[in-house]
Design a protein around this motif. Structure first.
Motif, PDB file in Angstrom:
ATOM      1  N   ARG A  58      -9.207 -36.936  -9.881  1.00 29.32           N
ATOM      2  CA  ARG A  58     -10.609 -36.923  -9.459  1.00 29.32           C
ATOM      3  C   ARG A  58     -10.781 -35.987  -8.264  1.00 29.32           C
ATOM      4  O   ARG A  58     -10.019 -36.048  -7.305  1.00 29.32           O
ATOM      5  N   THR A  59     -11.796 -35.137  -8.301  1.00 31.08           N
ATOM      6  CA  THR A  59     -12.096 -34.240  -7.184  1.00 31.08           C
ATOM      7  C   THR A  59     -13.342 -34.766  -6.486  1.00 31.08           C
ATOM      8  O   THR A  59     -14.406 -34.833  -7.112  1.00 31.08           O
ATOM      9  N   PRO A  60     -13.236 -35.162  -5.234  1.00 31.97           N
ATOM     10  CA  PRO A  60     -14.425 -35.704  -4.559  1.00 31.97           C
ATOM     11  C   PRO A  60     -15.475 -34.611  -4.291  1.00 31.97           C
ATOM     12  O   PRO A  60     -15.142 -33.448  -4.171  1.00 31.97           O
ATOM     13  N   PHE A  61     -16.728 -35.041  -4.238  1.00 36.05           N
ATOM     14  CA  PHE A  61     -17.809 -34.106  -3.921  1.00 36.05           C
ATOM     15  C   PHE A  61     -17.746 -33.773  -2.435  1.00 36.05           C
ATOM     16  O   PHE A  61     -17.379 -34.610  -1.616  1.00 36.05           O
ATOM     17  N   THR A  62     -18.137 -32.555  -2.090  1.00 40.33           N
ATOM     18  CA  THR A  62     -18.206 -32.177  -0.669  1.00 40.33           C
ATOM     19  C   THR A  62     -19.479 -32.786  -0.084  1.00 40.33           C
ATOM     20  O   THR A  62     -20.378 -33.201  -0.827  1.00 40.33           O
ATOM     21  N   THR A  63     -19.575 -32.814   1.234  1.00 41.47           N
ATOM     22  CA  THR A  63     -20.765 -33.368   1.903  1.00 41.47           C
ATOM     23  C   THR A  63     -22.021 -32.618   1.475  1.00 41.47           C
ATOM     24  O   THR A  63     -23.043 -33.236   1.183  1.00 41.47           O
ATOM     25  N   SER A  64     -21.946 -31.279   1.422  1.00 42.73           N
ATOM     26  CA  SER A  64     -23.139 -30.509   1.045  1.00 42.73           C
ATOM     27  C   SER A  64     -23.522 -30.767  -0.419  1.00 42.73           C
ATOM     28  O   SER A  64     -24.715 -30.822  -0.748  1.00 42.73           O
ATOM     29  N   GLN A  65     -22.527 -30.958  -1.299  1.00 42.07           N
ATOM     30  CA  GLN A  65     -22.828 -31.292  -2.696  1.00 42.07           C
ATOM     31  C   GLN A  65     -23.523 -32.653  -2.774  1.00 42.07           C
ATOM     32  O   GLN A  65     -24.505 -32.813  -3.505  1.00 42.07           O
ATOM     33  N   LEU A  66     -23.008 -33.632  -1.997  1.00 39.21           N
ATOM     34  CA  LEU A  66     -23.615 -34.973  -2.001  1.00 39.21           C
ATOM     35  C   LEU A  66     -25.046 -34.926  -1.480  1.00 39.21           C
ATOM     36  O   LEU A  66     -25.928 -35.603  -2.015  1.00 39.21           O
ATOM     37  N   LEU A  67     -25.284 -34.137  -0.444  1.00 44.35           N
ATOM     38  CA  LEU A  67     -26.650 -34.018   0.092  1.00 44.35           C
ATOM     39  C   LEU A  67     -27.580 -33.427  -0.975  1.00 44.35           C
ATOM     40  O   LEU A  67     -28.705 -33.906  -1.145  1.00 44.35           O
ATOM     41  N   SER A  68     -27.101 -32.407  -1.691  1.00 43.32           N
ATOM     42  CA  SER A  68     -27.906 -31.800  -2.773  1.00 43.32           C
ATOM     43  C   SER A  68     -28.174 -32.812  -3.880  1.00 43.32           C
ATOM     44  O   SER A  68     -29.296 -32.905  -4.393  1.00 43.32           O
ATOM     45  N   LEU A  69     -27.129 -33.555  -4.259  1.00 44.50           N
ATOM     46  CA  LEU A  69     -27.268 -34.564  -5.311  1.00 44.50           C
ATOM     47  C   LEU A  69     -28.286 -35.637  -4.905  1.00 44.50           C
ATOM     48  O   LEU A  69     -29.174 -35.988  -5.698  1.00 44.50           O
ATOM     49  N   GLU A  70     -28.177 -36.160  -3.685  1.00 41.78           N
ATOM     50  CA  GLU A  70     -29.104 -37.210  -3.220  1.00 41.78           C
ATOM     51  C   GLU A  70     -30.531 -36.676  -3.145  1.00 41.78           C
ATOM     52  O   GLU A  70     -31.476 -37.372  -3.518  1.00 41.78           O
ATOM     53  N   ARG A  71     -30.691 -35.452  -2.653  1.00 45.48           N
ATOM     54  CA  ARG A  71     -32.026 -34.844  -2.549  1.00 45.48           C
ATOM     55  C   ARG A  71     -32.646 -34.733  -3.944  1.00 45.48           C
ATOM     56  O   ARG A  71     -33.801 -35.112  -4.160  1.00 45.48           O
ATOM     57  N   ARG A  72     -31.858 -34.245  -4.901  1.00 44.59           N
ATOM     58  CA  ARG A  72     -32.335 -34.083  -6.274  1.00 44.59           C
ATOM     59  C   ARG A  72     -32.645 -35.439  -6.904  1.00 44.59           C
ATOM     60  O   ARG A  72     -33.639 -35.595  -7.622  1.00 44.59           O
ATOM     61  N   PHE A  73     -31.801 -36.446  -6.612  1.00 46.60           N
ATOM     62  CA  PHE A  73     -32.009 -37.799  -7.150  1.00 46.60           C
ATOM     63  C   PHE A  73     -33.324 -38.386  -6.637  1.00 46.60           C
ATOM     64  O   PHE A  73     -34.039 -39.062  -7.376  1.00 46.60           O
ATOM     65  N   ARG A  74     -33.653 -38.148  -5.359  1.00 47.22           N
ATOM     66  CA  ARG A  74     -34.917 -38.649  -4.801  1.00 47.22           C
ATOM     67  C   ARG A  74     -36.109 -37.989  -5.508  1.00 47.22           C
ATOM     68  O   ARG A  74     -37.137 -38.621  -5.711  1.00 47.22           O
ATOM     69  N   GLN A  75     -35.941 -36.714  -5.896  1.00 48.89           N
ATOM     70  CA  GLN A  75     -37.016 -36.017  -6.605  1.00 48.89           C
ATOM     71  C   GLN A  75     -37.156 -36.536  -8.032  1.00 48.89           C
ATOM     72  O   GLN A  75     -38.260 -36.752  -8.521  1.00 48.89           O
ATOM     73  N   LYS A  76     -36.010 -36.724  -8.688  1.00 51.73           N
ATOM     74  CA  LYS A  76     -36.020 -37.085 -10.106  1.00 51.73           C
ATOM     75  C   LYS A  76     -34.732 -37.813 -10.467  1.00 51.73           C
ATOM     76  O   LYS A  76     -33.648 -37.282 -10.288  1.00 51.73           O
ATOM     77  N   GLN A  77     -34.854 -39.056 -10.979  1.00 53.91           N
ATOM     78  CA  GLN A  77     -33.662 -39.845 -11.299  1.00 53.91           C
ATOM     79  C   GLN A  77     -33.042 -39.470 -12.641  1.00 53.91           C
ATOM     80  O   GLN A  77     -31.869 -39.728 -12.869  1.00 53.91           O
ATOM     81  N   TYR A  78     -33.826 -38.885 -13.538  1.00 55.91           N
ATOM     82  CA  TYR A  78     -33.325 -38.482 -14.857  1.00 55.91           C
ATOM     83  C   TYR A  78     -33.540 -36.981 -15.024  1.00 55.91           C
ATOM     84  O   TYR A  78     -34.677 -36.514 -14.935  1.00 55.91           O
ATOM     85  N   LEU A  79     -32.453 -36.233 -15.258  1.00 57.13           N
ATOM     86  CA  LEU A  79     -32.559 -34.792 -15.474  1.00 57.13           C
ATOM     87  C   LEU A  79     -32.500 -34.503 -16.974  1.00 57.13           C
ATOM     88  O   LEU A  79     -31.769 -35.169 -17.710  1.00 57.13           O
ATOM     89  N   SER A  80     -33.261 -33.497 -17.393  1.00 59.94           N
ATOM     90  CA  SER A  80     -33.173 -33.066 -18.802  1.00 59.94           C
ATOM     91  C   SER A  80     -31.835 -32.340 -18.971  1.00 59.94           C
ATOM     92  O   SER A  80     -31.175 -31.994 -17.989  1.00 59.94           O
ATOM     93  N   ILE A  81     -31.445 -32.078 -20.205  1.00 63.25           N
ATOM     94  CA  ILE A  81     -30.178 -31.391 -20.464  1.00 63.25           C
ATOM     95  C   ILE A  81     -30.176 -30.021 -19.778  1.00 63.25           C
ATOM     96  O   ILE A  81     -29.196 -29.637 -19.144  1.00 63.25           O
ATOM     97  N   ALA A  82     -31.317 -29.319 -19.877  1.00 68.41           N
ATOM     98  CA  ALA A  82     -31.416 -27.988 -19.259  1.00 68.41           C
ATOM     99  C   ALA A  82     -31.316 -28.086 -17.731  1.00 68.41           C
ATOM    100  O   ALA A  82     -30.593 -27.310 -17.097  1.00 68.41           O
ATOM    101  N   GLU A  83     -32.034 -29.063 -17.148  1.00 66.24           N
ATOM    102  CA  GLU A  83     -31.976 -29.254 -15.688  1.00 66.24           C
ATOM    103  C   GLU A  83     -30.563 -29.607 -15.243  1.00 66.24           C
ATOM    104  O   GLU A  83     -30.075 -29.109 -14.224  1.00 66.24           O
ATOM    105  N   ARG A  84     -29.928 -30.483 -16.021  1.00 70.51           N
ATOM    106  CA  ARG A  84     -28.565 -30.902 -15.689  1.00 70.51           C
ATOM    107  C   ARG A  84     -27.607 -29.714 -15.727  1.00 70.51           C
ATOM    108  O   ARG A  84     -26.784 -29.532 -14.822  1.00 70.51           O
ATOM    109  N   ALA A  85     -27.717 -28.884 -16.759  1.00 67.45           N
ATOM    110  CA  ALA A  85     -26.846 -27.711 -16.902  1.00 67.45           C
ATOM    111  C   ALA A  85     -27.064 -26.738 -15.746  1.00 67.45           C
ATOM    112  O   ALA A  85     -26.101 -26.228 -15.160  1.00 67.45           O
TER     113      ALA A  85
END
Length: 128
Positions: free
Chosen positions: A20-47
């Motif tokens: 397992r490769t842990p996420f970096t702090t900046s990756q986690l911040l991006s992930l949390e920010r995106r999650f607050r905007q939208k909890q479900y991503l489309s396949i295209a958004e996810r890619a």
């Protein structure tokens, strides 16, 4: 020579699995920010988002939605507990307390020594 221990029957993943490769702090911040905007991503958004992070994000979003659901359930439980508990206010142990009487009235008896009517607003009680 010594033999390796037999594989654990409870382990469901392959032995040759990538660690397992842990996420970096900046990756986690991006992930949390995106999650607050939208909890479900489309396949295209996810890619597109996976490409920008150079990591896959599908499982992270699944786990984060599960965490959000858990947190929401625990908040709801706290609110339910607060609603069932009676509001406990400390009552005075002894000494006087005052209770306002109905609408302001003028007493028929005047204040001692004066010819003016006295206003009787409060009645004093003692707890024992």
């Amino acid at each position: 020579g010594p033999q390796p221990p037999p594989p654990c029957p409870l382990r469901k993943h392959k032995n040759n699995r990538k660690p397992r490769t842990p996420f970096t702090t900046s990756q986690l911040l991006s992930l949390e920010r995106r999650f607050r905007q939208k909890q479900y991503l489309s396949i295209a958004e996810r890619a597109e988002f996976s490409g920008s992070l150079a990591r896959t994000v599908k499982i992270w979003f699944q786990n984060r939605r599960a965490k959000a659901k858990r947190l929401q359930a625990s908040e709801l439980e706290k609110l339910k507990l607060m609603a069932t508990k009676p509001l406990s206010l400390p009552l005075p142990r002894a000494g006087p307390f005052f209770v306002r009487r109905g609408p302001t009235r003028t007493s028929t008896r005047g204040a001692v020594g004066t010819g003016t009517p006295q206003r009787a607003l409060y009645r004093m009680y003692y707890l024992s």
